[in-house]
Design a protein around this motif. Structure first.
Motif, PDB file in Angstrom:
ATOM      1  N   MET A  66      53.061  25.736  54.801  1.00  0.00           N
ATOM      2  CA  MET A  66      52.579  26.816  53.438  1.00  0.00           C
ATOM      3  C   MET A  66      51.081  27.264  54.044  1.00  0.00           C
ATOM      4  O   MET A  66      50.201  26.373  54.302  1.00  0.00           O
ATOM      5  N   SER A  67      51.475  27.940  53.829  1.00  0.00           N
ATOM      6  CA  SER A  67      50.455  28.613  53.834  1.00  0.00           C
ATOM      7  C   SER A  67      49.123  28.659  52.243  1.00  0.00           C
ATOM      8  O   SER A  67      49.774  28.690  51.250  1.00  0.00           O
ATOM      9  N   ILE A  68      47.351  29.084  52.441  1.00  0.00           N
ATOM     10  CA  ILE A  68      46.815  28.761  51.312  1.00  0.00           C
ATOM     11  C   ILE A  68      46.567  30.322  51.226  1.00  0.00           C
ATOM     12  O   ILE A  68      45.736  30.224  52.210  1.00  0.00           O
ATOM     13  N   SER A  69      46.938  30.950  49.572  1.00  0.00           N
ATOM     14  CA  SER A  69      45.721  32.033  50.301  1.00  0.00           C
ATOM     15  C   SER A  69      44.267  32.128  49.944  1.00  0.00           C
ATOM     16  O   SER A  69      44.633  31.208  48.152  1.00  0.00           O
ATOM     17  N   TRP A  70      43.549  32.368  50.505  1.00  0.00           N
ATOM     18  CA  TRP A  70      42.040  31.798  50.227  1.00  0.00           C
ATOM     19  C   TRP A  70      41.622  32.515  48.606  1.00  0.00           C
ATOM     20  O   TRP A  70      40.677  32.019  48.330  1.00  0.00           O
ATOM     21  N   THR A  71      41.827  33.762  48.639  1.00  0.00           N
ATOM     22  CA  THR A  71      41.853  34.473  47.663  1.00  0.00           C
ATOM     23  C   THR A  71      42.474  33.787  45.727  1.00  0.00           C
ATOM     24  O   THR A  71      41.703  34.251  44.895  1.00  0.00           O
ATOM     25  N   ARG A  72      43.315  33.118  45.805  1.00  0.00           N
ATOM     26  CA  ARG A  72      43.933  32.289  45.136  1.00  0.00           C
ATOM     27  C   ARG A  72      43.002  31.464  44.956  1.00  0.00           C
ATOM     28  O   ARG A  72      43.566  30.504  43.435  1.00  0.00           O
ATOM     29  N   ILE A  73      42.321  30.996  45.036  1.00  0.00           N
ATOM     30  CA  ILE A  73      41.152  30.268  44.947  1.00  0.00           C
ATOM     31  C   ILE A  73      39.363  29.728  44.717  1.00  0.00           C
ATOM     32  O   ILE A  73      39.494  30.140  44.438  1.00  0.00           O
ATOM     33  N   PHE A  74      39.505  31.091  45.584  1.00  0.00           N
ATOM     34  CA  PHE A  74      38.420  32.509  45.847  1.00  0.00           C
ATOM     35  C   PHE A  74      38.499  33.524  44.929  1.00  0.00           C
ATOM     36  O   PHE A  74      38.314  34.113  46.438  1.00  0.00           O
ATOM     37  N   ALA A  75      38.166  34.043  44.269  1.00  0.00           N
ATOM     38  CA  ALA A  75      38.820  35.442  44.284  1.00  0.00           C
ATOM     39  C   ALA A  75      37.716  36.513  45.282  1.00  0.00           C
ATOM     40  O   ALA A  75      38.428  37.359  45.897  1.00  0.00           O
ATOM     41  N   ASN A  76      37.122  36.581  45.359  1.00  0.00           N
ATOM     42  CA  ASN A  76      35.834  36.692  46.842  1.00  0.00           C
ATOM     43  C   ASN A  76      35.535  35.790  48.112  1.00  0.00           C
ATOM     44  O   ASN A  76      34.630  36.372  48.386  1.00  0.00           O
ATOM     45  N   GLY A  77      36.238  34.951  47.616  1.00  0.00           N
ATOM     46  CA  GLY A  77      35.613  34.170  48.794  1.00  0.00           C
ATOM     47  C   GLY A  77      35.387  32.787  48.081  1.00  0.00           C
ATOM     48  O   GLY A  77      34.635  31.554  49.186  1.00  0.00           O
ATOM     49  N   ASP A  78      33.540  33.077  48.221  1.00  0.00           N
ATOM     50  CA  ASP A  78      33.382  31.854  47.715  1.00  0.00           C
ATOM     51  C   ASP A  78      32.816  32.002  46.028  1.00  0.00           C
ATOM     52  O   ASP A  78      33.560  32.454  44.787  1.00  0.00           O
ATOM     53  N   GLY A  79      31.594  31.251  45.256  1.00  0.00           N
ATOM     54  CA  GLY A  79      31.351  31.273  43.909  1.00  0.00           C
ATOM     55  C   GLY A  79      32.386  30.397  42.942  1.00  0.00           C
ATOM     56  O   GLY A  79      32.681  29.051  43.537  1.00  0.00           O
ATOM     57  N   ALA A  80      33.024  30.856  41.953  1.00  0.00           N
ATOM     58  CA  ALA A  80      33.778  29.774  41.322  1.00  0.00           C
ATOM     59  C   ALA A  80      35.285  30.035  41.424  1.00  0.00           C
ATOM     60  O   ALA A  80      35.929  30.448  41.263  1.00  0.00           O
ATOM     61  N   VAL A  81      35.496  28.224  41.392  1.00  0.00           N
ATOM     62  CA  VAL A  81      36.813  28.558  41.676  1.00  0.00           C
ATOM     63  C   VAL A  81      38.342  28.173  40.911  1.00  0.00           C
ATOM     64  O   VAL A  81      37.802  28.633  39.392  1.00  0.00           O
ATOM     65  N   ILE A  82      39.196  29.431  41.834  1.00  0.00           N
ATOM     66  CA  ILE A  82      40.211  29.750  40.677  1.00  0.00           C
ATOM     67  C   ILE A  82      40.866  27.988  40.237  1.00  0.00           C
ATOM     68  O   ILE A  82      41.747  28.064  40.770  1.00  0.00           O
ATOM     69  N   GLN A  83      40.545  27.904  39.356  1.00  0.00           N
ATOM     70  CA  GLN A  83      41.836  26.448  38.577  1.00  0.00           C
ATOM     71  C   GLN A  83      42.891  27.036  38.634  1.00  0.00           C
ATOM     72  O   GLN A  83      44.417  25.778  38.667  1.00  0.00           O
ATOM     73  N   ALA A  84      43.696  28.190  38.132  1.00  0.00           N
ATOM     74  CA  ALA A  84      45.398  28.533  38.341  1.00  0.00           C
ATOM     75  C   ALA A  84      45.372  28.292  39.454  1.00  0.00           C
ATOM     76  O   ALA A  84      47.249  27.601  39.657  1.00  0.00           O
ATOM     77  N   GLY A  85      44.808  29.125  40.869  1.00  0.00           N
ATOM     78  CA  GLY A  85      45.634  28.872  41.779  1.00  0.00           C
ATOM     79  C   GLY A  85      45.884  27.314  42.739  1.00  0.00           C
ATOM     80  O   GLY A  85      46.710  26.995  43.043  1.00  0.00           O
ATOM     81  N   LEU A  86      44.049  26.499  42.342  1.00  0.00           N
ATOM     82  CA  LEU A  86      44.672  24.985  42.963  1.00  0.00           C
ATOM     83  C   LEU A  86      46.326  24.471  42.227  1.00  0.00           C
ATOM     84  O   LEU A  86      47.035  24.109  42.686  1.00  0.00           O
TER      85      LEU A  86
END
Length: 190
Positions: A66-86
């Motif tokens: 499986m691949s992780i969608s980067w924008t599901r972890i960091f919407a803009n690539g960096d900054g705040a982690v998206i807990q729902a994605g993790l």
């Protein structure tokens, strides 16, 4: 592009493939996806992962790549982690393990955050290195105790050549002679 769908759910940001497929002809190479298809829903793995994993197991699979969608972890690539994605990917990993599928994770599978593409030209800039390192470290910290096998970048030659050379893939840059790269170096100082 990613097949999981759930295009804008749970804080997910826009990837280069989201932009490429949802804005036909808007990329520098003026390319678009065949028949204007998008990954907005795709196989809907985001919502159907348990059903799909059970089917894979019933077919005799022993691993789940499986691949992780980067924008599901960091919407803009960096900054705040998206807990729902993790949380989503942890649920997929836990369910895979529970039914006897070994998870094999890929950190990057052609879904660079559009914000990083816009900010400094994406992969052509060295500025992406610490951002990607932070993203990858976030994944390793979150999932490393459950996932043994990792792929850092899926098919780097393909996404580089098709995305930044011919422009047939996202981000749709046709830079066969290096003009895009030269322009970015001059205007952005990268």
């Amino acid at each position: 592009m990613q097949f999981e769908g759930a295009f804008r759910e749970d804080g997910k940001g826009e990837s280069i493939w989201d932009f490429f497929s949802n804005n036909p002809g808007a990329t520098p190479a003026k390319k678009s996806v065949h028949k204007n298809a998008t990954g907005n829903i795709s196989t809907d793995f985001y919502h159907r992962h348990k059903e799909d994993l059970i089917l894979a197991k019933e077919l005799g699979a022993t691993e789940m790549r499986m691949s992780i969608s980067w924008t599901r972890i960091f919407a803009n690539g960096d900054g705040a982690v998206i807990q729902a994605g993790l949380n989503h990917y942890m649920e997929v990993i836990d369910f895979s393990l529970a039914i006897g599928l070994e998870p094999v994770l890929t950190c990057y599978h052609w879904d660079l955050p559009q914000a990083l593409q816009d900010r400094f030209g994406g992969w052509i800039s060295e500025a992406i290195v610490p951002i990607f390192a932070n993203y990858s470290a976030t994944l390793f910290k979150a999932f490393g105790d459950k996932v043994t096998y990792w792929t850092t970048i899926n098919e780097p030659k393909t996404f580089c050549w098709e995305g930044y050379g011919t422009g047939y893939h996202a981000p749709g840059i046709n830079d066969m002679v290096g003009s895009y790269t030269s322009h970015l170096h001059q205007t952005l100082g990268v």
